[in-house]
Scaffold this motif. Structure first.
Motif: not given
Length: 449
Positions: A250-279
């Motif tokens: 198991q991985a502690d993704i507490t900080r990763l999830e915070q970063a994912r939510k913060r950067l998600a809009r940048r990826v959405e503007q490019a036409g994608g979705k910043l999911t955990l799978t993409a990472i």
């Protein structure tokens, strides 16, 4: 002039398909490149365009039929323009054929023996998966005529894994009945065909045992398996010959999830979705560079490991019509934003049945994410001929004792299945721990690299 339009090549390892929809009718005027029918292959539904033009005289297939490469789809009457275009080709074909017999000079070189005839492409494909030196030369064959059987009998044969053309019909004119198909299966089972002795190779001649008559115990309803479902069953049967072992972490993704939510809009503007799978794609690509044995395939016959110098990762997509695995190319050379956009596009194509066979081939590792559905740990089945697969489950907020106190941490369950012929348990633990630590530290990840 009457001409036949035959099913063309559809791609490597695609030999047949089921007719999902017929787009033309007898009497229609057909143009070149006009779609003729929709064909359901192993993993997708593709439109078959015409390579000729003219007035359709007769349709040779109907919905539900299974058609092979080279089988006649329809006949048509060509116009004068098409006849003129074909004239040069006709002249080429009209050249006198050369004598197939070897010359005296060749006979002297070969010791008087004629050279063996070439093996056809179809026969070579049928022999794939069995030892290379067992492939014997055979003359070029033509596609068999449609079997004299009703669609329901052909469907029964497909469900039992039987080639309908190998069944002898007992009805008038050799008509094949359902009982003929069942008798044929029983005869195969009684022969007790021995599987290939090579490890990890499934005998293509070994049939499944016939099912009991469920109707004895109550009402039943039968539903034909789709081409995609049949191919999935075949692939999973092949994959299960691999000696699987599954390692969990198991991985502690507490900080990763915070970063994912913060950067998600940048990826959405490019036409994608910043999911955990993409990472995870980017993390796994880096892990494969650090542990190259996980990016191999085993050649049982040659007793060799095939190390891939490329990094193509497949991602399992839960589509309404079945499980599909589109492949992202050169994952190690793309940043997370690019991977997110590409993954979004491929997943949509898979769900809308617009993805082609070539977009699901050539993977060297697979990721499957069931987190959106729930669950914790599971045992993913290796996507043969790969040697490992990573499964992601739903992350859960869990109290964890850190720095002298209990803290709520978001923990992601990881499940790694691997081929124990190639990978040892200690290496699997190191590989999975490497992935877990990379996910736990967002500074190791970047949208730019």
């Amino acid at each position: 002039m009457v001409r036949e339009f035959k099913l063309p090549e559809l791609g490597e390892n695609v030999e047949s398909g089921d007719v999902a929809k017929v787009l033309v009718s007898p009497g229609d005027t057909l143009e070149k490149d006009q779609p003729v029918l929709e064909l359901e292959t192993d993993k997708a539904v593709v439109e078959i365009p015409s390579t000729v033009s003219g007035k359709i005289k007769e349709l040779k297939v109907e919905i539900g039929d299974q058609v092979a490469i080279g089988q006649v789809i329809l006949t048509l009457e060509e116009g004068e323009e098409d006849i003129q275009e074909e004239a040069p080709a006709a002249k080429e074909e009209a050249k006198p054929e050369q004598d197939d017999k070897p010359s005296e000079k060749n006979a002297a070189v070969t010791g008087g023996q004629q050279p063996a005839p070439k093996v056809s492409r179809m026969e070579a494909r049928e022999e794939r998966g069995i030892k290379r030196d067992e492939i014997t030369a055979a003359p070029e064959t033509t596609v068999s005529a449609p079997a004299p059987a009703t669609p329901s009998v052909r469907r029964l044969a497909r469900e039992l894994g039987v080639d309908i053309h190998e069944v002898t019909g007992s009805g008038p004119g050799g008509r094949i009945s359902g009982d003929d198909v069942k008798h044929y299966v029983r005869a195969l089972v009684s022969q007790r065909t021995t599987p290939s002795s090579a490890p990890g190779v499934v005998s293509q001649a070994t049939p499944f045992l016939p099912l009991p008559a469920f109707e004895k115990w109550g009402a039943v309803e039968r539903e034909p398996m789709s081409k995609i479902r049949r191919k999935t069953a075949e692939q999973m049967s092949q994959a299960w010959t691999i000696p699987h072992v599954t390692q969990h972490d198991q991985a502690d993704i507490t900080r990763l999830e915070q970063a994912r939510k913060r950067l998600a809009r940048r990826v959405e503007q490019a036409g994608g979705k910043l999911t955990l799978t993409a990472i995870a794609l980017k993390v796994v690509a880096a892990a494969l560079r650090a542990f190259p044995r996980f990016n191999t395939s085993i050649d049982v016959d040659a007793k060799e490991l095939v190390y891939k110098q490329y990094c193509h990762i497949g991602v399992a997509v839960d589509a309404e019509h079945g499980l599909l695995v589109p492949v992202l190319r050169e994952v190690d050379q793309k940043n997370i934003a690019q991977l997110a956009v590409e993954l979004t596009e491929l997943a949509e194509k898979a769900r809308s049945r617009k993805i082609g066979p070539e977009e699901m081939a050539g993977g060297s590792f697979t990721i499957t994410n069931l987190g959106g559905l729930g669950g914790s740990y599971f045992t993913p089945i290796i996507n043969w001929p790969e040697v490992a697969i990573l499964g992601l489950s739903r992350a859960k907020l869990t109290p964890l004792y850190r720095e002298g106190e209990l803290q709520p941490r978001l923990l992601l369950p990881l499940s790694l299945s691997y081929d124990h012929r190639v990978i040892d348990g200690a290496d699997a633990v190191r590989f999975l721990r490497w992935i877990a630590e990379a996910l736990e530290d967002p500074l190791l990840l970047s949208l730019e690299g």
